[in-house]
Design a protein around this motif. Sequence first.
Motif, PDB file in Angstrom:
ATOM      1  N   ARG A  83     -31.435  37.740 -27.043  1.00  0.00           N
ATOM      2  CA  ARG A  83     -31.007  37.732 -28.451  1.00  0.00           C
ATOM      3  C   ARG A  83     -31.929  38.545 -29.367  1.00  0.00           C
ATOM      4  NH1 ARG A  83     -30.773  31.728 -29.454  1.00  0.00           N
ATOM      5  NH2 ARG A  83     -31.279  32.465 -31.509  1.00  0.00           N
ATOM      6  N   ALA A  84     -33.015  39.070 -28.832  1.00  0.00           N
ATOM      7  CA  ALA A  84     -34.026  39.742 -29.656  1.00  0.00           C
ATOM      8  C   ALA A  84     -33.496  40.999 -30.345  1.00  0.00           C
ATOM      9  CB  ALA A  84     -35.257  40.077 -28.816  1.00  0.00           C
ATOM     10  N   PHE A  85     -32.657  41.770 -29.664  1.00  0.00           N
ATOM     11  CA  PHE A  85     -32.098  42.991 -30.254  1.00  0.00           C
ATOM     12  C   PHE A  85     -31.261  42.655 -31.485  1.00  0.00           C
ATOM     13  CE2 PHE A  85     -28.600  46.254 -30.108  1.00  0.00           C
ATOM     14  CZ  PHE A  85     -29.354  47.325 -30.545  1.00  0.00           C
ATOM     15  N   ARG A  86     -30.361  41.701 -31.365  1.00  0.00           N
ATOM     16  CA  ARG A  86     -29.515  41.297 -32.494  1.00  0.00           C
ATOM     17  C   ARG A  86     -30.344  40.671 -33.620  1.00  0.00           C
ATOM     18  NH1 ARG A  86     -25.234  44.160 -32.292  1.00  0.00           N
ATOM     19  NH2 ARG A  86     -23.970  43.869 -30.472  1.00  0.00           N
ATOM     20  N   TYR A  87     -31.326  39.866 -33.252  1.00  0.00           N
ATOM     21  CA  TYR A  87     -32.199  39.270 -34.269  1.00  0.00           C
ATOM     22  C   TYR A  87     -32.894  40.369 -35.056  1.00  0.00           C
ATOM     23  CZ  TYR A  87     -35.987  36.739 -36.488  1.00  0.00           C
ATOM     24  OH  TYR A  87     -36.862  36.233 -37.423  1.00  0.00           O
ATOM     25  N   SER A  88     -33.420  41.371 -34.361  1.00  0.00           N
ATOM     26  CA  SER A  88     -34.139  42.471 -35.005  1.00  0.00           C
ATOM     27  C   SER A  88     -33.245  43.243 -35.961  1.00  0.00           C
ATOM     28  CB  SER A  88     -34.721  43.409 -33.941  1.00  0.00           C
ATOM     29  OG  SER A  88     -35.616  42.721 -33.107  1.00  0.00           O
ATOM     30  N   GLU A  89     -32.030  43.558 -35.516  1.00  0.00           N
ATOM     31  CA  GLU A  89     -31.062  44.231 -36.383  1.00  0.00           C
ATOM     32  C   GLU A  89     -30.778  43.405 -37.633  1.00  0.00           C
ATOM     33  OE1 GLU A  89     -27.580  46.738 -34.678  1.00  0.00           O
ATOM     34  OE2 GLU A  89     -27.761  44.892 -33.503  1.00  0.00           O
ATOM     35  N   GLY A  90     -30.544  42.126 -37.433  1.00  0.00           N
ATOM     36  CA  GLY A  90     -30.239  41.241 -38.556  1.00  0.00           C
ATOM     37  C   GLY A  90     -31.387  41.147 -39.543  1.00  0.00           C
ATOM     38  N   TYR A  91     -32.609  41.061 -39.034  1.00  0.00           N
ATOM     39  CA  TYR A  91     -33.779  40.982 -39.908  1.00  0.00           C
ATOM     40  C   TYR A  91     -33.883  42.248 -40.759  1.00  0.00           C
ATOM     41  CZ  TYR A  91     -38.509  40.524 -41.616  1.00  0.00           C
ATOM     42  OH  TYR A  91     -39.601  40.440 -42.448  1.00  0.00           O
ATOM     43  N   LEU A  92     -33.736  43.419 -40.135  1.00  0.00           N
ATOM     44  CA  LEU A  92     -33.826  44.671 -40.890  1.00  0.00           C
ATOM     45  C   LEU A  92     -32.709  44.767 -41.931  1.00  0.00           C
ATOM     46  CD1 LEU A  92     -34.792  47.193 -38.062  1.00  0.00           C
ATOM     47  CD2 LEU A  92     -36.276  46.264 -39.863  1.00  0.00           C
ATOM     48  N   ALA A 139     -34.817  48.780 -32.740  1.00  0.00           N
ATOM     49  CA  ALA A 139     -34.066  48.594 -33.983  1.00  0.00           C
ATOM     50  C   ALA A 139     -35.002  49.106 -35.075  1.00  0.00           C
ATOM     51  CB  ALA A 139     -33.692  47.137 -34.195  1.00  0.00           C
ATOM     52  N   GLN A 140     -34.643  50.228 -35.686  1.00  0.00           N
ATOM     53  CA  GLN A 140     -35.566  50.935 -36.566  1.00  0.00           C
ATOM     54  C   GLN A 140     -34.895  51.292 -37.884  1.00  0.00           C
ATOM     55  OE1 GLN A 140     -38.396  53.822 -34.898  1.00  0.00           O
ATOM     56  NE2 GLN A 140     -37.175  55.378 -35.926  1.00  0.00           N
ATOM     57  N   LEU A 141     -35.462  50.826 -38.992  1.00  0.00           N
ATOM     58  CA  LEU A 141     -34.987  51.190 -40.320  1.00  0.00           C
ATOM     59  C   LEU A 141     -35.547  52.570 -40.648  1.00  0.00           C
ATOM     60  CD1 LEU A 141     -33.506  50.348 -42.935  1.00  0.00           C
ATOM     61  CD2 LEU A 141     -35.661  49.294 -43.686  1.00  0.00           C
TER      62      LEU A 141
END
Length: 133
Positions: free
Chosen positions: A97-106, A32-34
């Motif tokens: 859940r780490a992928f969704r958490y990462s997206e949400g954080y970004l 998940a990369q901004l």
Amino acid sequence: MTDHPPAWIRWPYARIRRDLETEQGQVRRFVAQLEYDIEATPTGQNTPDWRTVARFDHDITGEQSHDVREEGLHLDIYRDGEKHQVRTGFPPVPLSRAFRYSEGYLTRNADRLLTQFERCHDLHGPWRTQSSE
């Protein structure tokens, strides 16, 4: 590999690139990369030059593998195309859940991360987050 379409944060110059690879329902790899297009124009008529702003990742198969289950989540912050800082201290998140958490954080922190990136790279203009004032 399941390549998800980018999630646009600010069209046409800021997006979250998302990749997820699973095997038999188990997460093998994710990113998940901004990203920031430093060549973007208000109309989107340009040849993109995407630069990494910040990145979460998990990969148990690569040469530089990072296993979220063992190491926890961390956020790589980039400047001038290089990893500049690593932020740690994220709450424990199950791999599922780490992928969704990462997206949400970004998504939630995009304004701050993009503003920092613009200041460091002297990017400004009336349609960007950072003005030239």
